[in-house]
Design a protein around this motif. Structure first.
Motif, PDB file in Angstrom:
ATOM      1  N   ALA A   1      43.805  63.133  36.403  1.00  0.00           N
ATOM      2  CA  ALA A   1      44.004  62.854  37.821  1.00  0.00           C
ATOM      3  C   ALA A   1      43.165  61.648  38.226  1.00  0.00           C
ATOM      4  CB  ALA A   1      43.611  64.073  38.646  1.00  0.00           C
ATOM      5  N   THR A   2      43.708  60.828  39.132  1.00  0.00           N
ATOM      6  CA  THR A   2      43.072  59.567  39.508  1.00  0.00           C
ATOM      7  C   THR A   2      42.935  59.482  41.018  1.00  0.00           C
ATOM      8  OG1 THR A   2      44.110  58.501  37.596  1.00  0.00           O
ATOM      9  CG2 THR A   2      43.222  57.062  39.287  1.00  0.00           C
ATOM     10  N   MET A   3      41.729  59.164  41.475  1.00  0.00           N
ATOM     11  CA  MET A   3      41.476  59.053  42.908  1.00  0.00           C
ATOM     12  C   MET A   3      41.874  57.661  43.414  1.00  0.00           C
ATOM     13  SD  MET A   3      40.294  62.013  43.602  1.00  0.00           S
ATOM     14  CE  MET A   3      39.595  61.820  45.245  1.00  0.00           C
ATOM     15  N   PHE A   4      42.420  57.608  44.619  1.00  0.00           N
ATOM     16  CA  PHE A   4      42.820  56.326  45.194  1.00  0.00           C
ATOM     17  C   PHE A   4      41.631  55.382  45.363  1.00  0.00           C
ATOM     18  CE2 PHE A   4      46.731  58.496  46.413  1.00  0.00           C
ATOM     19  CZ  PHE A   4      47.662  57.487  46.303  1.00  0.00           C
ATOM     20  N   ASN A   5      40.435  55.930  45.596  1.00  0.00           N
ATOM     21  CA  ASN A   5      39.302  55.051  45.885  1.00  0.00           C
ATOM     22  C   ASN A   5      38.770  54.307  44.664  1.00  0.00           C
ATOM     23  OD1 ASN A   5      37.994  57.127  44.578  1.00  0.00           O
ATOM     24  ND2 ASN A   5      36.755  57.770  46.321  1.00  0.00           N
ATOM     25  N   VAL A   6      39.331  54.549  43.473  1.00  0.00           N
ATOM     26  CA  VAL A   6      38.916  53.774  42.297  1.00  0.00           C
ATOM     27  C   VAL A   6      40.003  52.796  41.850  1.00  0.00           C
ATOM     28  CG1 VAL A   6      37.440  55.659  41.508  1.00  0.00           C
ATOM     29  CG2 VAL A   6      39.759  55.454  40.576  1.00  0.00           C
ATOM     30  N   MET A   7      41.130  52.811  42.544  1.00  0.00           N
ATOM     31  CA  MET A   7      42.268  52.016  42.090  1.00  0.00           C
ATOM     32  C   MET A   7      42.059  50.515  42.236  1.00  0.00           C
ATOM     33  SD  MET A   7      45.651  54.161  43.146  1.00  0.00           S
ATOM     34  CE  MET A   7      46.109  55.660  42.256  1.00  0.00           C
ATOM     35  N   THR A   8      41.278  50.111  43.219  1.00  0.00           N
ATOM     36  CA  THR A   8      41.071  48.673  43.429  1.00  0.00           C
ATOM     37  C   THR A   8      40.508  48.009  42.188  1.00  0.00           C
ATOM     38  OG1 THR A   8      40.731  48.943  45.807  1.00  0.00           O
ATOM     39  CG2 THR A   8      39.866  46.937  44.796  1.00  0.00           C
ATOM     40  N   GLN A   9      39.389  48.543  41.693  1.00  0.00           N
ATOM     41  CA  GLN A   9      38.736  47.894  40.562  1.00  0.00           C
ATOM     42  C   GLN A   9      39.563  47.996  39.285  1.00  0.00           C
ATOM     43  OE1 GLN A   9      36.074  45.845  40.771  1.00  0.00           O
ATOM     44  NE2 GLN A   9      36.801  45.355  38.725  1.00  0.00           N
ATOM     45  N   THR A  10      40.182  49.154  39.051  1.00  0.00           N
ATOM     46  CA  THR A  10      40.974  49.292  37.825  1.00  0.00           C
ATOM     47  C   THR A  10      42.201  48.394  37.851  1.00  0.00           C
ATOM     48  OG1 THR A  10      41.981  51.279  38.820  1.00  0.00           O
ATOM     49  CG2 THR A  10      40.206  51.628  37.248  1.00  0.00           C
ATOM     50  N   SER A  11      42.801  48.229  39.026  1.00  0.00           N
ATOM     51  CA  SER A  11      43.983  47.374  39.123  1.00  0.00           C
ATOM     52  C   SER A  11      43.634  45.904  38.980  1.00  0.00           C
ATOM     53  CB  SER A  11      44.692  47.595  40.461  1.00  0.00           C
ATOM     54  OG  SER A  11      45.272  48.877  40.498  1.00  0.00           O
ATOM     55  N   LEU A  12      42.426  45.527  39.396  1.00  0.00           N
ATOM     56  CA  LEU A  12      42.017  44.133  39.292  1.00  0.00           C
ATOM     57  C   LEU A  12      41.576  43.757  37.881  1.00  0.00           C
ATOM     58  CD1 LEU A  12      40.011  43.639  42.602  1.00  0.00           C
ATOM     59  CD2 LEU A  12      42.097  42.421  41.935  1.00  0.00           C
ATOM     60  N   THR A  13      41.382  44.733  37.018  1.00  0.00           N
ATOM     61  CA  THR A  13      40.847  44.440  35.692  1.00  0.00           C
ATOM     62  C   THR A  13      41.725  43.470  34.907  1.00  0.00           C
ATOM     63  OG1 THR A  13      39.718  46.580  35.560  1.00  0.00           O
ATOM     64  CG2 THR A  13      40.141  45.453  33.482  1.00  0.00           C
ATOM     65  N   VAL A  14      43.036  43.716  34.874  1.00  0.00           N
ATOM     66  CA  VAL A  14      43.939  42.832  34.134  1.00  0.00           C
ATOM     67  C   VAL A  14      43.976  41.453  34.772  1.00  0.00           C
ATOM     68  CG1 VAL A  14      46.323  42.443  33.410  1.00  0.00           C
ATOM     69  CG2 VAL A  14      45.337  44.726  33.238  1.00  0.00           C
ATOM     70  N   VAL A  15      44.025  41.414  36.106  1.00  0.00           N
ATOM     71  CA  VAL A  15      44.032  40.127  36.815  1.00  0.00           C
ATOM     72  C   VAL A  15      42.769  39.334  36.492  1.00  0.00           C
ATOM     73  CG1 VAL A  15      43.920  39.048  39.103  1.00  0.00           C
ATOM     74  CG2 VAL A  15      45.491  40.951  38.690  1.00  0.00           C
ATOM     75  N   GLN A  16      41.622  39.995  36.530  1.00  0.00           N
ATOM     76  CA  GLN A  16      40.353  39.324  36.240  1.00  0.00           C
ATOM     77  C   GLN A  16      40.295  38.833  34.797  1.00  0.00           C
ATOM     78  OE1 GLN A  16      37.982  42.651  37.476  1.00  0.00           O
ATOM     79  NE2 GLN A  16      37.428  41.726  39.437  1.00  0.00           N
ATOM     80  N   ALA A  17      40.864  39.620  33.897  1.00  0.00           N
ATOM     81  CA  ALA A  17      40.863  39.228  32.486  1.00  0.00           C
ATOM     82  C   ALA A  17      41.718  37.977  32.266  1.00  0.00           C
ATOM     83  CB  ALA A  17      41.373  40.371  31.613  1.00  0.00           C
ATOM     84  N   ILE A  18      42.885  37.926  32.894  1.00  0.00           N
ATOM     85  CA  ILE A  18      43.758  36.750  32.771  1.00  0.00           C
ATOM     86  C   ILE A  18      43.096  35.537  33.418  1.00  0.00           C
ATOM     87  CG2 ILE A  18      45.977  35.761  33.435  1.00  0.00           C
ATOM     88  CD1 ILE A  18      47.128  38.621  33.303  1.00  0.00           C
ATOM     89  N   ASP A  19      42.516  35.743  34.607  1.00  0.00           N
ATOM     90  CA  ASP A  19      41.835  34.639  35.287  1.00  0.00           C
ATOM     91  C   ASP A  19      40.678  34.094  34.442  1.00  0.00           C
ATOM     92  OD1 ASP A  19      41.119  33.110  37.878  1.00  0.00           O
ATOM     93  OD2 ASP A  19      39.264  34.197  37.418  1.00  0.00           O
ATOM     94  N   SER A  20      39.912  34.982  33.825  1.00  0.00           N
ATOM     95  CA  SER A  20      38.794  34.554  32.995  1.00  0.00           C
ATOM     96  C   SER A  20      39.283  33.757  31.789  1.00  0.00           C
ATOM     97  CB  SER A  20      37.994  35.785  32.518  1.00  0.00           C
ATOM     98  OG  SER A  20      36.932  35.411  31.671  1.00  0.00           O
ATOM     99  N   TRP A  21      40.396  34.181  31.205  1.00  0.00           N
ATOM    100  CA  TRP A  21      40.952  33.480  30.041  1.00  0.00           C
ATOM    101  C   TRP A  21      41.438  32.088  30.421  1.00  0.00           C
ATOM    102  CZ3 TRP A  21      46.557  33.036  29.113  1.00  0.00           C
ATOM    103  CH2 TRP A  21      46.842  32.387  27.893  1.00  0.00           C
ATOM    104  N   LEU A  22      42.032  31.967  31.616  1.00  0.00           N
ATOM    105  CA  LEU A  22      42.585  30.681  32.029  1.00  0.00           C
ATOM    106  C   LEU A  22      41.537  29.713  32.573  1.00  0.00           C
ATOM    107  CD1 LEU A  22      45.783  31.958  33.906  1.00  0.00           C
ATOM    108  CD2 LEU A  22      45.739  30.698  31.742  1.00  0.00           C
ATOM    109  N   THR A  23      40.412  30.253  33.052  1.00  0.00           N
ATOM    110  CA  THR A  23      39.401  29.418  33.676  1.00  0.00           C
ATOM    111  C   THR A  23      38.563  28.644  32.645  1.00  0.00           C
ATOM    112  OG1 THR A  23      39.256  30.961  35.535  1.00  0.00           O
ATOM    113  CG2 THR A  23      37.430  29.422  35.240  1.00  0.00           C
TER     114      THR A  23
END
Length: 229
Positions: free
Chosen positions: A207-229
């Motif tokens: 089970a997953t709480m809504f209040n942790v979704m922000t950081q987990t959802s941003l993980t892939v975005v941050q990883a791609i951004d870090s690779w491209l930067t």
């Protein structure tokens, strides 16, 4: 590198969809900037992270007429109050000496299979067919909300995922149980019997709480951004 798409003009782009489902679709407003829905908080936090921390440029919020035009093939004809909220964000990079755009589509609205979720269903289909990354945040619906056959039956369309490499993240309760093999199976076609090798899926085991979704959802975005930067 496999996430990058190149168009006929040799422009390079990575497209991602972050699709946030409402916790309570009976909440009156579909505007996450003032909604009291739990997942509206996630939307605002992601919006802030993209624009203030990762330096993405926010595009205009889709108008109701734009969304209705996008849904022109739908037979459901949703009411304007049920269309949801859509905004896109873009960041430009120089990758291997060429310009590359990372475009993120952010959605907030109802996503349940028995809710007024036509906008989400069409955005979800578009993400699976045309985007490199699909991230879903919301209720699993005990496996019903994102069941491919159920979506296709309800909307009278067919979902044909991209034959190129993709990442899906089902950020919902026990998504490993529900949203796994059916999605790998859709990547396999007669022309591409090894198509499932072009897909990586992230799931949640518990089970997953809504209040942790922000950081987990941003993980892939941050990883791609870090690779491209």
């Amino acid at each position: 590198r496999r996430l990058i798409r190149t168009d006929a003009q040799n422009n390079e782009t990575i497209r991602a969809s972050l699709l946030l489902g409402m916790d309570d679709p009976d909440e009156n407003t579909r505007n996450p900037m003032n909604s009291k829905d739990i997942n509206a908080t996630s939307f605002r936090q992601i919006h802030t992270a993209l624009t203030q921390e990762l330096n993405f440029k926010a595009g205009p919020v889709w108008s109701k007429s734009t969304i209705l035009s996008y849904l022109k093939e739908s037979s459901q004809k949703p009411e304007k109050k049920d269309l949801g909220y859509i905004q896109e964000f873009t960041k430009e990079y120089v990758h291997n000496g060429k310009k590359l755009n990372f475009v993120i589509r952010l959605f907030f609205g109802p996503t349940g299979i028995n809710e007024k979720s036509t906008t989400f269903h069409y955005l979800f289909k578009d993400a699976l067919e045309n985007h490199s990354v699909m991230n879903y945040d919301g209720h699993s619906g005990l496996g019903g909300h994102l069941d491919l056959s159920s979506l296709e039956y309800q909307e009278s369309f067919t979902i044909n995922p991209s034959n190129q490499y993709q990442i899906y993240y089902f950020n919902s309760c026990s998504s490993y149980t529900y949203y796994n093999s059916m999605y790998f199976a859709r990547k396999i076609t007669e022309k591409d019997p090894l198509g499932s090798k072009n897909l990586d899926i992230f799931n949640n085991g518990l089970a997953t709480m809504f209040n942790v979704m922000t950081q987990t959802s941003l993980t892939v975005v941050q990883a791609i951004d870090s690779w491209l930067t």
